[in-house]
Design a protein around this motif. Sequence first.
Motif, PDB file in Angstrom:
ATOM      1  N   GLY A  50       0.807  -1.217   0.000  1.00  0.00           N
ATOM      2  CA  GLY A  50       0.000   0.000   0.000  1.00  0.00           C
ATOM      3  C   GLY A  50       0.838   1.263   0.000  1.00  0.00           C
ATOM      4  O   GLY A  50       0.497   2.249  -0.656  1.00  0.00           O
ATOM      5  N   VAL A  51       1.941   1.238   0.719  1.00  0.00           N
ATOM      6  CA  VAL A  51       2.840   2.392   0.738  1.00  0.00           C
ATOM      7  C   VAL A  51       3.539   2.538  -0.613  1.00  0.00           C
ATOM      8  O   VAL A  51       3.646   3.645  -1.160  1.00  0.00           O
ATOM      9  N   LEU A  52       4.021   1.422  -1.166  1.00  0.00           N
ATOM     10  CA  LEU A  52       4.713   1.471  -2.463  1.00  0.00           C
ATOM     11  C   LEU A  52       3.783   1.958  -3.576  1.00  0.00           C
ATOM     12  O   LEU A  52       4.157   2.809  -4.391  1.00  0.00           O
ATOM     13  N   SER A  53       2.572   1.426  -3.607  1.00  0.00           N
ATOM     14  CA  SER A  53       1.625   1.847  -4.646  1.00  0.00           C
ATOM     15  C   SER A  53       1.216   3.305  -4.453  1.00  0.00           C
ATOM     16  O   SER A  53       0.992   4.031  -5.420  1.00  0.00           O
ATOM     17  N   PHE A  54       1.168   3.752  -3.197  1.00  0.00           N
ATOM     18  CA  PHE A  54       0.865   5.147  -2.894  1.00  0.00           C
ATOM     19  C   PHE A  54       1.894   6.084  -3.514  1.00  0.00           C
ATOM     20  O   PHE A  54       1.552   7.106  -4.103  1.00  0.00           O
ATOM     21  N   ILE A  55       3.157   5.743  -3.373  1.00  0.00           N
ATOM     22  CA  ILE A  55       4.228   6.599  -3.894  1.00  0.00           C
ATOM     23  C   ILE A  55       4.066   6.807  -5.397  1.00  0.00           C
ATOM     24  O   ILE A  55       4.190   7.930  -5.899  1.00  0.00           O
ATOM     25  N   ILE A  56       3.744   5.757  -6.102  1.00  0.00           N
ATOM     26  CA  ILE A  56       3.559   5.855  -7.553  1.00  0.00           C
ATOM     27  C   ILE A  56       2.312   6.674  -7.882  1.00  0.00           C
ATOM     28  O   ILE A  56       2.344   7.583  -8.712  1.00  0.00           O
ATOM     29  N   SER A  57       1.218   6.381  -7.211  1.00  0.00           N
ATOM     30  CA  SER A  57      -0.042   7.065  -7.537  1.00  0.00           C
ATOM     31  C   SER A  57      -0.030   8.540  -7.147  1.00  0.00           C
ATOM     32  O   SER A  57      -0.673   9.351  -7.797  1.00  0.00           O
TER      33      SER A  57
END
Length: 142
Positions: A50-57
């Motif tokens: 969730g944190v990794l996908s947040f950074i991209i989004s």
Amino acid sequence: MIDTLFKQPTDNIYLQFFRYIFVGGTAFVVDFFFLYFFSDICGIYYLISGVLSFIISVLVNYIMSTKWVFNQDNINNRVIEFNLFLLISTIGLIFTEILLYFFTDIVGLYYLISKIIAAIIVLFWNFIARRVMFYGKDSLKT
């Protein structure tokens, strides 16, 4: 009508919210895809994913929001603007992670269903906070 909805610069809160839903939807699709990819394909724990996908989004959201939704900002310094945007997004991430944990580990929902619920709830925080950031505290008045 198409020009008003999609092309012309605006400070109208309703048009901005419409555009924000579109931008937020795009960022959500990116976030959701990478959450699934990191969790199910790469085998990373869903809260870390969730944190990794947040950074991209958040990068997708920042570019689209500053160029199209809130295009008449009061902030001339892009570094300050990005840091404020990141701060608001990070608070949204904290809310999202808490909601993901709650709906997945406490309630027992599948983590991707939890993500959808969390995204809907956090959407309002993000829009209001970003509108105030770009236009000031009186900007919520119609």
